[in-house]
Design an enzyme around this catalytic site. Structure first.
Site, PDB file in Angstrom:
ATOM      1  N   GLY A  89      18.574 153.907  80.238  1.00  0.00           N
ATOM      2  CA  GLY A  89      19.199 155.208  80.176  1.00  0.00           C
ATOM      3  C   GLY A  89      19.972 155.403  78.871  1.00  0.00           C
ATOM      4  O   GLY A  89      19.378 155.657  77.845  1.00  0.00           O
ATOM      5  N   SER A 186      14.207 148.962  78.363  1.00  0.00           N
ATOM      6  CA  SER A 186      14.791 150.115  77.707  1.00  0.00           C
ATOM      7  C   SER A 186      16.282 149.878  77.424  1.00  0.00           C
ATOM      8  O   SER A 186      16.646 148.846  76.848  1.00  0.00           O
ATOM      9  CB  SER A 186      14.566 151.350  78.590  1.00  0.00           C
ATOM     10  OG  SER A 186      14.751 152.525  77.881  1.00  0.00           O
ATOM     11  N   TYR A 187      17.168 150.799  77.827  1.00  0.00           N
ATOM     12  CA  TYR A 187      18.589 150.613  77.587  1.00  0.00           C
ATOM     13  C   TYR A 187      19.140 149.406  78.348  1.00  0.00           C
ATOM     14  O   TYR A 187      20.244 148.933  78.049  1.00  0.00           O
ATOM     15  CB  TYR A 187      19.374 151.878  77.955  1.00  0.00           C
ATOM     16  CG  TYR A 187      20.792 151.874  77.444  1.00  0.00           C
ATOM     17  CD1 TYR A 187      21.093 152.281  76.145  1.00  0.00           C
ATOM     18  CD2 TYR A 187      21.842 151.433  78.248  1.00  0.00           C
ATOM     19  CE1 TYR A 187      22.396 152.256  75.669  1.00  0.00           C
ATOM     20  CE2 TYR A 187      23.148 151.413  77.779  1.00  0.00           C
ATOM     21  CZ  TYR A 187      23.417 151.816  76.490  1.00  0.00           C
ATOM     22  OH  TYR A 187      24.703 151.784  76.013  1.00  0.00           O
ATOM     23  N   ASP A 382       4.215 151.516  72.410  1.00  0.00           N
ATOM     24  CA  ASP A 382       5.466 152.259  72.577  1.00  0.00           C
ATOM     25  C   ASP A 382       6.011 152.636  71.205  1.00  0.00           C
ATOM     26  O   ASP A 382       6.201 151.769  70.354  1.00  0.00           O
ATOM     27  CB  ASP A 382       6.474 151.377  73.324  1.00  0.00           C
ATOM     28  CG  ASP A 382       7.858 152.007  73.414  1.00  0.00           C
ATOM     29  OD1 ASP A 382       7.956 153.246  73.363  1.00  0.00           O
ATOM     30  OD2 ASP A 382       8.839 151.254  73.551  1.00  0.00           O
ATOM     31  N   HIS A 434       5.968 151.844  76.855  1.00  0.00           N
ATOM     32  CA  HIS A 434       7.389 151.525  76.984  1.00  0.00           C
ATOM     33  C   HIS A 434       7.710 150.793  78.283  1.00  0.00           C
ATOM     34  O   HIS A 434       8.577 149.921  78.308  1.00  0.00           O
ATOM     35  CB  HIS A 434       8.185 152.832  76.900  1.00  0.00           C
ATOM     36  CG  HIS A 434       9.662 152.651  76.821  1.00  0.00           C
ATOM     37  ND1 HIS A 434      10.286 152.118  75.718  1.00  0.00           N
ATOM     38  CD2 HIS A 434      10.648 152.929  77.703  1.00  0.00           C
ATOM     39  CE1 HIS A 434      11.593 152.078  75.924  1.00  0.00           C
ATOM     40  NE2 HIS A 434      11.844 152.562  77.129  1.00  0.00           N
TER      41      HIS A 434
END
Length: 469
Positions: A89, A186-187, A382, A434
């Site tokens: 996020g 991701s985050y 990605d 991703h």
């Protein structure tokens, strides 16, 4: 599941009053029975594993409670490790990953009937899976203090996640001392090492800690702003998404100095790069995006304002999870408090995020010194946090190579490439975007099995040669 569905070139990079979730000092057996999910709406088949969901309070004073979903391993769960999955996020739901990535259930096209994922990590990988919606304000997780939603950040997320684990283990004491791993994408490239660091330090100060942390794994992970960005520009140019002239200007104008003093010139060339890229899905540049994907229409501001976001895999799987988790019968089956409007990512959490370091390389260095098993993987299609960014930041760690670069194989085909370092293993997954478990579920299962076993990714084996020798 990326939220900073920000313009991929940016590199980054209300609560309602409810009763506080059941306290962690309830009788464990009673609470487990209350949390057990007997049947999911749309599930027309039996499963050979138990699964649970509910709330765990992490702060009684403010009424912060995190929602979890746990699926036991199908084969002898009492002897299998526990994997905690964290989504990125900041502000995106790990619950969505449970039915989009490595969990046992997937959702059909109409957003309701569920079917079994043949590559679920709780089957062949034989792991117990724990998905937590963190921090408060994400998914079903909540706080009775409205200001909590606008004061989230990396530090409090790590602290609340550690408290969640300690309280959850009181409810599920059979997992105390069990081999424990953390994974995310991701985050979560921030979340995972920061929580691992918090656990490692807690364990050092508490010899009788119930958390037996063995290692962690992150994929297409935000890690180091500068190296992530340099790698992104390299990737965009290499695969032909931007012009030679734009690549040169990006390298000149968006340098390390521009992190200290953001420049309008860098912002302008980023806008040009966005235009040159065209309307593709930067999270998976060779596959079509979901035509109605609202997530890809969001923005994130961090370093500059930039343009829009943008195996056969289902590009609309995230959209279907929104439909599913907002069904009243689904929320009832999962023991959700009251009726909650569920979304993949929280705009409010993301908008008011309070702290995010420009790099967690120092955290990786500290954790390497603890002797943890650390794997970093990357899908190579990605264009948000690409494989070149991953390699840039690993190079920045200055680790000694102990296993040279080579291809790894899955069913006789190249699954990707790998290199082993002192204290860290890198794995590239061929053809994955991703979200590796979404784009290449079979190869992702091979990856997580090797990670849990602590073995190298499979080299090429000539079966014809073996049979004739």
């Amino acid at each position: 599941m990326a939220f900073w569905n920000w313009s991929f070139l940016l590199l980054v990079f209300v609560s309602v009053n409810r009763s506080v979730a059941t306290s962690s000092d309830s009788n464990p057996i009673t609470q487990q029975k209350l949390d057990q999910v007997l049947n999911l709406p749309g599930q027309s088949f039996d499963v050979d594993f138990a699964h649970y969901s509910g709330y765990v309070t992490v702060n009684k004073e403010y009424g912060r409670a995190l929602f979890y979903l746990m699926m036991e391993a199908t084969n002898d769960p009492s002897s299998k490790p526990l994997i905690l999955w964290l989504e990125g996020g900041p502000g995106c739901s790990s619950l969505a990953s449970a039915i989009v990535n490595g969990g046992p259930f997937h959702v059909n096209e109409d957003g309701k009937p569920v079917y079994l994922n043949p590559y679920s990590w709780n089957t062949d990988a034989s792991a117990n899976l724990l998905f937590v919606e963190s921090p408060v304000g994400v998914g079903y997780s909540y706080s009775n203090t409205s200001s909590d939603i606008t004061s989230n950040g990396d530090k409090r997320t790590a602290a609340d996640s550690l408290q969640f684990l300690l309280n959850w283990l009181e409810r599920f004491p059979q997992y105390i001392g069990r081999d424990f791993y953390i994974a995310g994408q991701s985050y979560a490239g921030n979340y995972v090492p920061q929580l691992s660091q918090a656990i490692a330090r807690y364990n050092k100060a508490n010899a009788a800690s119930p958390i037996n942390l063995k290692g962690y794994m992150v994929g297409n992970a935000l890690t180091d702003d500068y190296n992530d960005r340099v790698g992104l520009f390299q990737y965009m140019w290499t695969v032909g998404l931007i012009s030679d002239q734009t690549y040169k200007k990006l390298s000149e104008l968006c340098n390390q100095e521009s992190f200290i003093r953001p420049s309008s010139e860098c912002g302008k060339i980023i806008e040009i790069a966005n235009q040159e890229m065209g309307h593709i899905d930067p999270y998976s540049i060779f596959t079509p995006p979901c035509p109605n994907n609202s997530v890809t229409k969001r923005f994130l501001k961090r370093w500059h304002n930039v343009g829009p976001i943008g195996q056969s895999y289902d590009p609309c799987s995230e959209e279907r999870s929104v439909v599913y988790f907002n069904l009243p019968e689904v929320q009832s089956a999962l023991h959700v408090n009251n009726s909650i409007k569920w979304d993949i990512c929280s705009d409010a959490v993301n908008k008011y995020w309070k702290d995010s370091p420009i790099s967690v390389l120092d955290v990786h260095r500290e954790l390497i010194s603890y002797g943890l098993r650390i794997w970093i993987y990357s899908g190579d299609t990605d264009a948000v946090i690409p494989v070149t960014s991953t390699r840039q930041r690993i190079d920045a760690l200055n680790l000694t190579t102990i296993g040279p670069w080579r291809a790894w194989y899955d069913d006789g085909q190249v699954g990707g490439w790998t290199q082993e370092y002192a204290g860290l293993t890198f794995v590239a997954v061929r053809g994955a975007g991703h979200q590796v478990p979404l784009h290449k579920p079979k190869q992702a299962l091979t990856l997580v099995k090797s990670f849990l076993e602590g073995t190298s990714m499979a080299p090429f084996v000539d079966k014809l040669f073996e049979s004739s020798s």
